[in-house]
Scaffold this motif. Structure first.
Motif, PDB file in Angstrom:
ATOM      1  N   LEU A  11       1.177 -24.859  29.197  1.00 29.09           N
ATOM      2  CA  LEU A  11       1.356 -26.304  29.098  1.00 29.09           C
ATOM      3  C   LEU A  11       2.614 -26.689  29.859  1.00 29.09           C
ATOM      4  N   VAL A  12       2.487 -27.653  30.753  1.00 30.01           N
ATOM      5  CA  VAL A  12       3.616 -28.068  31.573  1.00 30.01           C
ATOM      6  C   VAL A  12       3.557 -29.587  31.765  1.00 30.01           C
ATOM      7  N   GLN A  13       4.699 -30.188  31.937  1.00 34.23           N
ATOM      8  CA  GLN A  13       4.740 -31.624  32.197  1.00 34.23           C
ATOM      9  C   GLN A  13       4.391 -31.913  33.654  1.00 34.23           C
ATOM     10  N   ALA A  14       3.900 -33.092  33.891  1.00 33.56           N
ATOM     11  CA  ALA A  14       3.605 -33.504  35.257  1.00 33.56           C
ATOM     12  C   ALA A  14       4.853 -33.333  36.128  1.00 33.56           C
ATOM     13  N   GLY A  15       4.626 -32.806  37.333  1.00 29.81           N
ATOM     14  CA  GLY A  15       5.730 -32.516  38.232  1.00 29.81           C
ATOM     15  C   GLY A  15       6.254 -31.098  38.122  1.00 29.81           C
ATOM     16  N   PHE A  37     -10.607 -20.704  41.646  1.00 33.66           N
ATOM     17  CA  PHE A  37     -11.487 -21.796  41.252  1.00 33.66           C
ATOM     18  C   PHE A  37     -10.948 -22.383  39.964  1.00 33.66           C
ATOM     19  N   ARG A  38     -11.408 -23.583  39.613  1.00 33.93           N
ATOM     20  CA  ARG A  38     -10.999 -24.170  38.344  1.00 33.93           C
ATOM     21  C   ARG A  38     -12.145 -24.977  37.764  1.00 33.93           C
ATOM     22  N   GLN A  39     -12.124 -25.093  36.439  1.00 34.43           N
ATOM     23  CA  GLN A  39     -13.144 -25.871  35.753  1.00 34.43           C
ATOM     24  C   GLN A  39     -12.494 -26.729  34.685  1.00 34.43           C
ATOM     25  N   ALA A  40     -12.593 -28.028  34.870  1.00 34.23           N
ATOM     26  CA  ALA A  40     -12.072 -28.976  33.902  1.00 34.23           C
ATOM     27  C   ALA A  40     -13.153 -29.273  32.863  1.00 34.23           C
ATOM     28  N   PRO A  41     -12.749 -29.732  31.682  1.00 33.44           N
ATOM     29  CA  PRO A  41     -13.735 -30.036  30.641  1.00 33.44           C
ATOM     30  C   PRO A  41     -14.806 -31.008  31.121  1.00 33.44           C
ATOM     31  N   LEU A  86       2.675 -30.368  39.730  1.00 32.78           N
ATOM     32  CA  LEU A  86       1.417 -30.439  38.991  1.00 32.78           C
ATOM     33  C   LEU A  86       1.145 -31.848  38.495  1.00 32.78           C
ATOM     34  N   LYS A  87      -0.150 -32.180  38.459  1.00 33.34           N
ATOM     35  CA  LYS A  87      -0.616 -33.487  38.016  1.00 33.34           C
ATOM     36  C   LYS A  87      -1.557 -33.302  36.821  1.00 33.34           C
ATOM     37  N   PRO A  88      -1.703 -34.327  35.999  1.00 36.79           N
ATOM     38  CA  PRO A  88      -2.641 -34.214  34.865  1.00 36.79           C
ATOM     39  C   PRO A  88      -4.056 -33.826  35.309  1.00 36.79           C
ATOM     40  N   GLN A  89      -4.464 -34.266  36.478  1.00 39.15           N
ATOM     41  CA  GLN A  89      -5.805 -33.937  36.970  1.00 39.15           C
ATOM     42  C   GLN A  89      -5.945 -32.482  37.384  1.00 39.15           C
ATOM     43  N   ASP A  90      -4.855 -31.717  37.369  1.00 37.91           N
ATOM     44  CA  ASP A  90      -4.936 -30.275  37.606  1.00 37.91           C
ATOM     45  C   ASP A  90      -5.295 -29.512  36.330  1.00 37.91           C
ATOM     46  N   THR A  91      -5.351 -30.193  35.215  1.00 40.53           N
ATOM     47  CA  THR A  91      -5.697 -29.553  33.948  1.00 40.53           C
ATOM     48  C   THR A  91      -7.091 -28.948  34.022  1.00 40.53           C
ATOM     49  N   ALA A  92      -7.179 -27.640  33.764  1.00 39.92           N
ATOM     50  CA  ALA A  92      -8.454 -26.927  33.889  1.00 39.92           C
ATOM     51  C   ALA A  92      -8.231 -25.472  33.492  1.00 39.92           C
ATOM     52  N   VAL A  93      -9.323 -24.747  33.376  1.00 33.13           N
ATOM     53  CA  VAL A  93      -9.257 -23.289  33.284  1.00 33.13           C
ATOM     54  C   VAL A  93      -9.379 -22.755  34.703  1.00 33.13           C
ATOM     55  N   GLY A 111     -13.862 -13.572  35.034  1.00 31.66           N
ATOM     56  CA  GLY A 111     -12.909 -13.258  33.987  1.00 31.66           C
ATOM     57  C   GLY A 111     -12.859 -14.368  32.947  1.00 31.66           C
ATOM     58  N   GLN A 112     -11.927 -14.242  32.014  1.00 28.25           N
ATOM     59  CA  GLN A 112     -11.775 -15.235  30.951  1.00 28.25           C
ATOM     60  C   GLN A 112     -11.084 -16.493  31.446  1.00 28.25           C
ATOM     61  N   GLY A 113     -10.400 -16.381  32.551  1.00 29.95           N
ATOM     62  CA  GLY A 113      -9.675 -17.526  33.075  1.00 29.95           C
ATOM     63  C   GLY A 113      -8.349 -17.716  32.358  1.00 29.95           C
ATOM     64  N   THR A 114      -7.535 -18.621  32.877  1.00 33.73           N
ATOM     65  CA  THR A 114      -6.269 -18.965  32.251  1.00 33.73           C
ATOM     66  C   THR A 114      -6.154 -20.482  32.204  1.00 33.73           C
ATOM     67  N   GLN A 115      -5.809 -21.005  31.030  1.00 32.09           N
ATOM     68  CA  GLN A 115      -5.784 -22.450  30.807  1.00 32.09           C
ATOM     69  C   GLN A 115      -4.496 -23.046  31.357  1.00 32.09           C
ATOM     70  N   VAL A 116      -4.642 -24.070  32.152  1.00 29.79           N
ATOM     71  CA  VAL A 116      -3.510 -24.860  32.633  1.00 29.79           C
ATOM     72  C   VAL A 116      -3.671 -26.278  32.086  1.00 29.79           C
ATOM     73  N   THR A 117      -2.654 -26.741  31.396  1.00 30.08           N
ATOM     74  CA  THR A 117      -2.670 -28.095  30.844  1.00 30.08           C
ATOM     75  C   THR A 117      -1.434 -28.826  31.326  1.00 30.08           C
ATOM     76  N   VAL A 118      -1.646 -29.955  31.975  1.00 32.05           N
ATOM     77  CA  VAL A 118      -0.550 -30.742  32.519  1.00 32.05           C
ATOM     78  C   VAL A 118      -0.491 -32.066  31.767  1.00 32.05           C
ATOM     79  N   SER A 119       0.624 -32.302  31.110  1.00 33.19           N
ATOM     80  CA  SER A 119       0.778 -33.535  30.344  1.00 33.19           C
ATOM     81  C   SER A 119       1.457 -34.607  31.193  1.00 33.19           C
ATOM     82  N   SER A 120       1.097 -35.851  30.912  1.00 33.63           N
ATOM     83  CA  SER A 120       1.662 -36.963  31.696  1.00 33.63           C
ATOM     84  C   SER A 120       2.946 -37.475  31.078  1.00 33.63           C
TER      85      SER A 120
END
Length: 120
Positions: A11-15, A37-41, A86-93, A111-120
């Protein structure tokens, strides 16, 4: 074969920045172009970036160009993705895979992937 193992998300803040890693031992790693690759909800998995076998050539999706950098270490069978501004729209696995024909994944066992969550 062992599935690729992605790590480094969080989890990281925007920027902010994150560095993702993907280890894929035992797959003749150095013979493949590698991609992220990435997959958003609720969305399809999409191509992010790729790197040539020796690392001398890279290509990025327009949405991440200038912010993300892909690299690799063939001795460690590992590919990296440095993500800056990073931007909120980068949030994805985020996932890695070998690629052909530009952005077509090769391995059927993701693989299982790694979750990236970007908060605004």
């Amino acid at each position: 074969q062992v599935q690729p193992v992605e790590s480094g998300g969080g989890l990281v803040q925007a920027g902010g920045s994150l560095r993702l890693s993907c280890a894929a031992p035992g797959r003749t790693f150095s013979t493949y172009y590698m991609g992220w690759f990435r997959q958003a909800p609720g969305k399809e998995r999409e191509f992010v970036a790729r790197i040539s076998r020796g690392g001398g050539s890279t290509y990025y999706a327009d949405s991440v160009k200038g912010r993300f950098t892909i690299s690799r270490d063939n001795a460690k069978s590992t590919v990296y993705l440095q993500m800056n501004t990073l931007k909120p729209q980068d949030t994805a696995v985020y996932y890695c895979n070998a690629v052909v024909n530009g952005a077509v994944p090769v391995w059927t066992d993701w693989g299982q992937g790694t979750q990236v969550t970007v908060s605004s």
